[in-house]
Design a protein around this motif. Structure first.
Motif, mmCIF file in Angstrom:
data_model
loop_
_atom_site.group_PDB
_atom_site.id
_atom_site.type_symbol
_atom_site.label_atom_id
_atom_site.label_comp_id
_atom_site.label_asym_id
_atom_site.label_seq_id
_atom_site.Cartn_x
_atom_site.Cartn_y
_atom_site.Cartn_z
ATOM 1 N N VAL A 75 0.888 -1.154 0.000
ATOM 2 C CA VAL A 75 0.000 0.000 0.000
ATOM 3 C C VAL A 75 0.926 1.204 0.000
ATOM 4 N N VAL A 76 0.723 2.089 -0.973
ATOM 5 C CA VAL A 76 1.645 3.194 -1.191
ATOM 6 C C VAL A 76 0.890 4.517 -1.338
ATOM 7 N N SER A 77 1.638 5.594 -1.422
ATOM 8 C CA SER A 77 1.051 6.917 -1.666
ATOM 9 C C SER A 77 0.678 7.043 -3.145
ATOM 10 N N GLU A 78 -0.082 8.075 -3.463
ATOM 11 C CA GLU A 78 -0.475 8.308 -4.859
ATOM 12 C C GLU A 78 0.758 8.534 -5.734
ATOM 13 N N ASP A 79 1.726 9.278 -5.226
ATOM 14 C CA ASP A 79 2.941 9.557 -6.002
ATOM 15 C C ASP A 79 3.732 8.271 -6.265
ATOM 16 N N GLU A 80 3.862 7.421 -5.236
ATOM 17 C CA GLU A 80 4.577 6.155 -5.409
ATOM 18 C C GLU A 80 3.832 5.244 -6.389
ATOM 19 N N TYR A 81 2.512 5.286 -6.355
ATOM 20 C CA TYR A 81 1.692 4.514 -7.286
ATOM 21 C C TYR A 81 1.993 4.934 -8.725
ATOM 22 N N LYS A 82 2.012 6.238 -8.961
ATOM 23 C CA LYS A 82 2.255 6.747 -10.315
ATOM 24 C C LYS A 82 3.649 6.385 -10.823
ATOM 25 N N LYS A 83 4.636 6.393 -9.910
ATOM 26 C CA LYS A 83 6.026 6.096 -10.287
ATOM 27 C C LYS A 83 6.341 4.601 -10.259
ATOM 28 N N CYS A 84 5.430 3.787 -9.711
ATOM 29 C CA CYS A 84 5.678 2.345 -9.524
ATOM 30 C C CYS A 84 6.935 2.099 -8.701
ATOM 31 N N LYS A 85 7.170 2.941 -7.747
ATOM 32 C CA LYS A 85 8.331 2.788 -6.860
ATOM 33 C C LYS A 85 7.913 3.214 -5.461
ATOM 34 N N ALA A 86 8.257 2.386 -4.483
ATOM 35 C CA ALA A 86 7.911 2.695 -3.095
ATOM 36 C C ALA A 86 9.162 2.685 -2.236
ATOM 37 N N THR A 87 9.426 3.803 -1.594
ATOM 38 C CA THR A 87 10.555 3.855 -0.661
ATOM 39 C C THR A 87 10.096 3.594 0.765
ATOM 40 N N LYS A 88 8.877 4.028 1.091
ATOM 41 C CA LYS A 88 8.329 3.803 2.431
ATOM 42 C C LYS A 88 6.863 3.388 2.304
ATOM 43 N N PRO A 89 6.598 2.122 1.947
ATOM 44 C CA PRO A 89 5.199 1.697 1.815
ATOM 45 C C PRO A 89 4.478 1.768 3.158
ATOM 46 N N GLN A 90 3.172 2.028 3.103
ATOM 47 C CA GLN A 90 2.355 2.070 4.316
ATOM 48 C C GLN A 90 2.067 0.660 4.816
ATOM 49 N N PHE A 91 2.154 -0.320 3.908
ATOM 50 C CA PHE A 91 1.894 -1.720 4.234
ATOM 51 C C PHE A 91 2.657 -2.583 3.239
ATOM 52 N N TYR A 92 3.186 -3.711 3.706
ATOM 53 C CA TYR A 92 3.915 -4.648 2.845
ATOM 54 C C TYR A 92 3.607 -6.070 3.288
ATOM 55 N N SER A 93 3.365 -6.956 2.322
ATOM 56 C CA SER A 93 3.182 -8.369 2.621
ATOM 57 C C SER A 93 3.642 -9.192 1.430
ATOM 58 N N ASN A 94 4.231 -10.354 1.713
ATOM 59 C CA ASN A 94 4.655 -11.271 0.654
ATOM 60 C C ASN A 94 4.397 -12.721 1.034
ATOM 61 N N ASN A 95 3.286 -12.986 1.718
ATOM 62 C CA ASN A 95 3.012 -14.339 2.212
ATOM 63 C C ASN A 95 2.092 -15.170 1.318
ATOM 64 N N ASP A 96 1.878 -14.778 0.071
ATOM 65 C CA ASP A 96 1.067 -15.493 -0.920
ATOM 66 C C ASP A 96 -0.446 -15.428 -0.679
ATOM 67 N N ASP A 97 -0.871 -14.953 0.489
ATOM 68 C CA ASP A 97 -2.303 -14.840 0.798
ATOM 69 C C ASP A 97 -2.462 -13.709 1.804
ATOM 70 N N THR A 98 -2.669 -12.513 1.282
ATOM 71 C CA THR A 98 -2.686 -11.317 2.123
ATOM 72 C C THR A 98 -4.100 -10.796 2.271
ATOM 73 N N LEU A 99 -4.506 -10.564 3.511
ATOM 74 C CA LEU A 99 -5.807 -9.972 3.801
ATOM 75 C C LEU A 99 -5.567 -8.553 4.294
ATOM 76 N N PHE A 100 -6.218 -7.580 3.644
ATOM 77 C CA PHE A 100 -6.037 -6.169 3.992
ATOM 78 C C PHE A 100 -7.392 -5.568 4.321
ATOM 79 N N LYS A 101 -7.502 -4.934 5.494
ATOM 80 C CA LYS A 101 -8.755 -4.315 5.930
ATOM 81 C C LYS A 101 -8.803 -2.863 5.472
ATOM 82 N N LEU A 102 -9.883 -2.493 4.827
ATOM 83 C CA LEU A 102 -10.115 -1.120 4.383
ATOM 84 C C LEU A 102 -10.698 -0.360 5.578
ATOM 85 N N ASP A 103 -9.838 0.331 6.304
ATOM 86 C CA ASP A 103 -10.214 0.882 7.606
ATOM 87 C C ASP A 103 -10.658 2.343 7.601
#
Length: 187
Positions: A75-103
């Motif tokens: 989960v990234v900022s709008e600017d990181e989304y546009k650039k397809c590059k994240a230096t400080k993502p708000q959320f990161y997961s790589n476990n093949d099955d990620t559940l994210f709550k829209l809070d």
């Protein structure tokens, strides 16, 4: 059972139904049956994840499930989304099955963390609606075109929600128990 108790029991059941509809949430599987994959080609599939998101309605407390192999989701900022590059993502997961709550209401920006995948179209914007609005409240202003997903024709299969869950707060449960006890005269 006396007529008064029957009326009270019906009132309790209606209240129970109303409480459950107020606190229900839905779980969505990102991308439908295909999951969180690298599109085969940006030219043939277009923006498949934003198309998928545009076919669903998201609200606060819904969850989205990302299913993938040897990939990740950020989960990234709008600017990181546009650039397809994240230096400080708000959320990161790589476990093949990620559940994210829209809070919260608003826009969420997701990209793949694997080099080159975002550039190939593995990215998505989800707009989460306000949970409740009153007729007297002013309508929200439309987001700027730079922050909203593009309006694209539906060329990807629409995904249905996987499941709807009902969660009761402790206060709703207490009210339900008190009403039930009063109906059956247990106090």
């Amino acid at each position: 059972m006396s007529p008064l108790k029957k009326v009270t029991l019906v009132t309790i059941l209606v209240s129970f139904y109303m409480f459950s509809s107020c606190v229900s949430s839905t779980e969505f599987e990102v991308g439908g049956e295909d999951g969180w994959i690298v599109p085969e080609s940006n030219k043939t599939h277009g923006d498949i994840f934003n198309q998928w998101a545009s076919h669903n309605r998201f609200k606060v407390d819904d969850t989205i499930r990302f299913k993938y192999k040897k990939d990740s989701v950020l989960v990234v900022s709008e600017d990181e989304y546009k650039k397809c590059k994240a230096t400080k993502p708000q959320f990161y997961s790589n476990n093949d099955d990620t559940l994210f709550k829209l809070d919260r209401p608003g826009l969420f920006y997701f990209i793949s963390g694997v080099s080159g995948h975002c550039e190939k179209g593995q990215k998505m914007i989800i707009k989460v609606m306000e949970t409740e609005s009153t007729p007297d409240s002013p309508s929200p202003s439309s987001p700027s075109s730079s922050s909203s997903p593009p309006s694209l024709p539906a060329t990807h299969k629409k995904s249905n929600a996987l499941k709807t869950t009902v969660q009761f707060s402790s206060s709703c449960f207490v009210v339900f128990v008190i009403m039930t006890i009063s109906v059956f005269g247990l106090v």
